[in-house]
Design a protein around this motif. Structure first.
Motif, PDB file in Angstrom:
ATOM      1  N   ASN A   1      19.174  32.791  65.875  1.00 54.95           N
ATOM      2  CA  ASN A   1      20.101  32.274  66.879  1.00 54.95           C
ATOM      3  C   ASN A   1      20.974  31.167  66.309  1.00 54.95           C
ATOM      4  O   ASN A   1      22.130  31.029  66.693  1.00 54.95           O
ATOM      5  CB  ASN A   1      19.343  31.769  68.110  1.00 54.95           C
ATOM      6  N   LEU A   2      20.424  30.381  65.374  1.00 59.14           N
ATOM      7  CA  LEU A   2      21.187  29.307  64.737  1.00 59.14           C
ATOM      8  C   LEU A   2      22.306  29.882  63.874  1.00 59.14           C
ATOM      9  O   LEU A   2      23.403  29.337  63.825  1.00 59.14           O
ATOM     10  CB  LEU A   2      20.247  28.435  63.894  1.00 59.14           C
ATOM     11  N   ASP A   3      22.037  31.004  63.203  1.00 53.26           N
ATOM     12  CA  ASP A   3      23.055  31.645  62.376  1.00 53.26           C
ATOM     13  C   ASP A   3      24.163  32.281  63.203  1.00 53.26           C
ATOM     14  O   ASP A   3      25.295  32.389  62.750  1.00 53.26           O
ATOM     15  CB  ASP A   3      22.425  32.698  61.461  1.00 53.26           C
TER      16      ASP A   3
ATOM     17  N   ILE B   1      13.733  22.619  57.722  1.00 47.38           N
ATOM     18  CA  ILE B   1      13.179  21.582  58.602  1.00 47.38           C
ATOM     19  C   ILE B   1      12.710  22.192  59.917  1.00 47.38           C
ATOM     20  O   ILE B   1      11.634  21.855  60.420  1.00 47.38           O
ATOM     21  CB  ILE B   1      14.209  20.462  58.835  1.00 47.38           C
ATOM     22  N   LEU B   2      13.499  23.123  60.459  1.00 51.13           N
ATOM     23  CA  LEU B   2      13.116  23.778  61.706  1.00 51.13           C
ATOM     24  C   LEU B   2      11.805  24.536  61.545  1.00 51.13           C
ATOM     25  O   LEU B   2      10.875  24.381  62.343  1.00 51.13           O
ATOM     26  CB  LEU B   2      14.234  24.722  62.157  1.00 51.13           C
ATOM     27  N   ASN B   3      11.702  25.345  60.499  1.00 55.44           N
ATOM     28  CA  ASN B   3      10.486  26.139  60.301  1.00 55.44           C
ATOM     29  C   ASN B   3       9.281  25.273  59.953  1.00 55.44           C
ATOM     30  O   ASN B   3       8.168  25.543  60.409  1.00 55.44           O
ATOM     31  CB  ASN B   3      10.718  27.198  59.218  1.00 55.44           C
ATOM     32  N   LEU B   4       9.479  24.223  59.157  1.00 52.92           N
ATOM     33  CA  LEU B   4       8.370  23.333  58.822  1.00 52.92           C
ATOM     34  C   LEU B   4       7.877  22.587  60.057  1.00 52.92           C
ATOM     35  O   LEU B   4       6.663  22.469  60.282  1.00 52.92           O
ATOM     36  CB  LEU B   4       8.790  22.343  57.736  1.00 52.92           C
ATOM     37  N   ALA B   5       8.802  22.112  60.882  1.00 51.44           N
ATOM     38  CA  ALA B   5       8.405  21.400  62.100  1.00 51.44           C
ATOM     39  C   ALA B   5       7.644  22.321  63.045  1.00 51.44           C
ATOM     40  O   ALA B   5       6.595  21.939  63.601  1.00 51.44           O
ATOM     41  CB  ALA B   5       9.637  20.834  62.800  1.00 51.44           C
ATOM     42  N   LEU B   6       8.133  23.536  63.216  1.00 51.19           N
ATOM     43  CA  LEU B   6       7.432  24.471  64.100  1.00 51.19           C
ATOM     44  C   LEU B   6       6.075  24.877  63.531  1.00 51.19           C
ATOM     45  O   LEU B   6       5.109  25.042  64.284  1.00 51.19           O
ATOM     46  CB  LEU B   6       8.295  25.702  64.346  1.00 51.19           C
ATOM     47  N   LEU B   7       5.983  25.035  62.216  1.00 46.74           N
ATOM     48  CA  LEU B   7       4.703  25.374  61.601  1.00 46.74           C
ATOM     49  C   LEU B   7       3.680  24.263  61.816  1.00 46.74           C
ATOM     50  O   LEU B   7       2.529  24.520  62.197  1.00 46.74           O
ATOM     51  CB  LEU B   7       4.882  25.641  60.108  1.00 46.74           C
ATOM     52  N   LEU B   8       4.089  23.029  61.600  1.00 46.30           N
ATOM     53  CA  LEU B   8       3.162  21.908  61.796  1.00 46.30           C
ATOM     54  C   LEU B   8       2.757  21.763  63.261  1.00 46.30           C
ATOM     55  O   LEU B   8       1.599  21.457  63.571  1.00 46.30           O
ATOM     56  CB  LEU B   8       3.783  20.618  61.262  1.00 46.30           C
ATOM     57  N   MET B   9       3.706  21.985  64.184  1.00 46.08           N
ATOM     58  CA  MET B   9       3.357  21.937  65.601  1.00 46.08           C
ATOM     59  C   MET B   9       2.400  23.071  65.957  1.00 46.08           C
ATOM     60  O   MET B   9       1.458  22.875  66.735  1.00 46.08           O
ATOM     61  CB  MET B   9       4.616  22.024  66.468  1.00 46.08           C
ATOM     62  N   GLY B  10       2.618  24.245  65.383  1.00 39.83           N
ATOM     63  CA  GLY B  10       1.716  25.368  65.637  1.00 39.83           C
ATOM     64  C   GLY B  10       0.322  25.100  65.125  1.00 39.83           C
ATOM     65  O   GLY B  10      -0.672  25.439  65.776  1.00 39.83           O
ATOM     66  N   ILE B  11       0.210  24.501  63.948  1.00 41.45           N
ATOM     67  CA  ILE B  11      -1.110  24.155  63.406  1.00 41.45           C
ATOM     68  C   ILE B  11      -1.788  23.118  64.291  1.00 41.45           C
ATOM     69  O   ILE B  11      -2.987  23.214  64.584  1.00 41.45           O
ATOM     70  CB  ILE B  11      -0.984  23.670  61.951  1.00 41.45           C
TER      71      ILE B  11
ATOM     72  N   ILE C   1      31.987  42.374  46.913  1.00 42.75           N
ATOM     73  CA  ILE C   1      30.773  42.980  47.471  1.00 42.75           C
ATOM     74  C   ILE C   1      29.534  42.181  47.121  1.00 42.75           C
ATOM     75  O   ILE C   1      28.505  42.309  47.768  1.00 42.75           O
ATOM     76  CB  ILE C   1      30.611  44.446  46.995  1.00 42.75           C
ATOM     77  N   PHE C   2      29.612  41.314  46.101  1.00 48.68           N
ATOM     78  CA  PHE C   2      28.459  40.488  45.744  1.00 48.68           C
ATOM     79  C   PHE C   2      28.263  39.344  46.726  1.00 48.68           C
ATOM     80  O   PHE C   2      27.198  38.767  46.807  1.00 48.68           O
ATOM     81  CB  PHE C   2      28.606  39.931  44.333  1.00 48.68           C
ATOM     82  N   MET C   3      29.288  39.015  47.474  1.00 49.81           N
ATOM     83  CA  MET C   3      29.214  37.921  48.445  1.00 49.81           C
ATOM     84  C   MET C   3      29.175  38.441  49.870  1.00 49.81           C
ATOM     85  O   MET C   3      29.324  37.677  50.797  1.00 49.81           O
ATOM     86  CB  MET C   3      30.428  36.989  48.293  1.00 49.81           C
ATOM     87  N   ARG C   4      28.961  39.721  50.076  1.00 49.49           N
ATOM     88  CA  ARG C   4      29.040  40.328  51.400  1.00 49.49           C
ATOM     89  C   ARG C   4      28.019  39.747  52.375  1.00 49.49           C
ATOM     90  O   ARG C   4      28.308  39.508  53.534  1.00 49.49           O
ATOM     91  CB  ARG C   4      28.842  41.827  51.294  1.00 49.49           C
ATOM     92  N   GLY C   5      26.807  39.475  51.938  1.00 50.31           N
ATOM     93  CA  GLY C   5      25.753  38.998  52.822  1.00 50.31           C
ATOM     94  C   GLY C   5      25.890  37.544  53.210  1.00 50.31           C
ATOM     95  O   GLY C   5      25.264  37.078  54.134  1.00 50.31           O
ATOM     96  N   ARG C   6      26.727  36.807  52.532  1.00 45.58           N
ATOM     97  CA  ARG C   6      26.854  35.373  52.793  1.00 45.58           C
ATOM     98  C   ARG C   6      28.084  35.119  53.661  1.00 45.58           C
ATOM     99  O   ARG C   6      29.205  35.330  53.246  1.00 45.58           O
ATOM    100  CB  ARG C   6      27.001  34.605  51.489  1.00 45.58           C
ATOM    101  N   SER C   7      27.841  34.650  54.859  1.00 45.97           N
ATOM    102  CA  SER C   7      28.956  34.338  55.740  1.00 45.97           C
ATOM    103  C   SER C   7      29.230  32.842  55.697  1.00 45.97           C
ATOM    104  O   SER C   7      28.371  32.034  55.368  1.00 45.97           O
ATOM    105  CB  SER C   7      28.654  34.785  57.169  1.00 45.97           C
ATOM    106  N   GLN C   8      30.430  32.481  56.060  1.00 42.82           N
ATOM    107  CA  GLN C   8      30.818  31.076  56.053  1.00 42.82           C
ATOM    108  C   GLN C   8      30.160  30.311  57.198  1.00 42.82           C
ATOM    109  O   GLN C   8      30.053  29.106  57.158  1.00 42.82           O
ATOM    110  CB  GLN C   8      32.348  30.958  56.157  1.00 42.82           C
ATOM    111  N   LYS C   9      29.730  31.031  58.238  1.00 42.20           N
ATOM    112  CA  LYS C   9      29.142  30.386  59.400  1.00 42.20           C
ATOM    113  C   LYS C   9      27.631  30.223  59.296  1.00 42.20           C
ATOM    114  O   LYS C   9      26.990  29.821  60.235  1.00 42.20           O
ATOM    115  CB  LYS C   9      29.476  31.188  60.658  1.00 42.20           C
ATOM    116  N   ALA C  10      27.045  30.572  58.179  1.00 42.68           N
ATOM    117  CA  ALA C  10      25.585  30.495  58.037  1.00 42.68           C
ATOM    118  C   ALA C  10      25.121  29.038  58.117  1.00 42.68           C
ATOM    119  O   ALA C  10      25.794  28.126  57.651  1.00 42.68           O
ATOM    120  CB  ALA C  10      25.146  31.106  56.719  1.00 42.68           C
ATOM    121  N   ALA C  11      23.958  28.861  58.707  1.00 41.62           N
ATOM    122  CA  ALA C  11      23.393  27.519  58.848  1.00 41.62           C
ATOM    123  C   ALA C  11      22.948  27.006  57.479  1.00 41.62           C
ATOM    124  O   ALA C  11      22.490  27.780  56.640  1.00 41.62           O
ATOM    125  CB  ALA C  11      22.211  27.548  59.806  1.00 41.62           C
TER     126      ALA C  11
END
Length: 115
Positions: free
Chosen positions: A111-113, A59-69, A42-52
């Protein structure tokens, strides 16, 4: 007078207190569940093997943040040229576009996850 001598240790103390409280509470909860005989999976329930991987998300969030700025700076320059007060247009537009970019990054990360 020398308020920075007081503020800096207080900030470090608050950060240490938050981490200590989080880790000690998590440890106590886990020990209580183990004492009741709960399965350790139960301690590992939230972590799936398919997670990005975390580096892709950062990198995705930093790139989008810089583009937004960047888009926010561009739009604020257009608004200032149209006659809107620069003290209102610049920070408002920059923060708005950065927030929109972070929301788009959150949606893309979900969507990536899924994939």
């Amino acid at each position: 007078m020398h308020s920075e001598l007081i503020i800096v240790p207080i900030m470090f103390g608050v950060i240490f207190g938050i981490f200590y409280l989080y880790l000690s509470t998590r440890n106590k909860e886990r020990l209580a569940l183990i004492e009741k005989g709960a399965d350790a999976s139960i301690f590992m329930r939230g972590r799936s093997q398919k997670a990005a991987p975390i580096w892709k998300v950062l990198i995705l969030n930093l790139a989008l943040l810089l583009m937004g700025i960047g888009i926010g700076v561009f739009i604020s320059a257009l608004l200032v040229n149209m006659g809107i007060d620069d003290n209102v247009a610049e920070p408002g537009t920059i923060f708005l576009m950065a927030g929109i970019a972070l929301f788009i990054g959150f949606t893309m990360t979900k969507n990536l996850d899924k994939n």
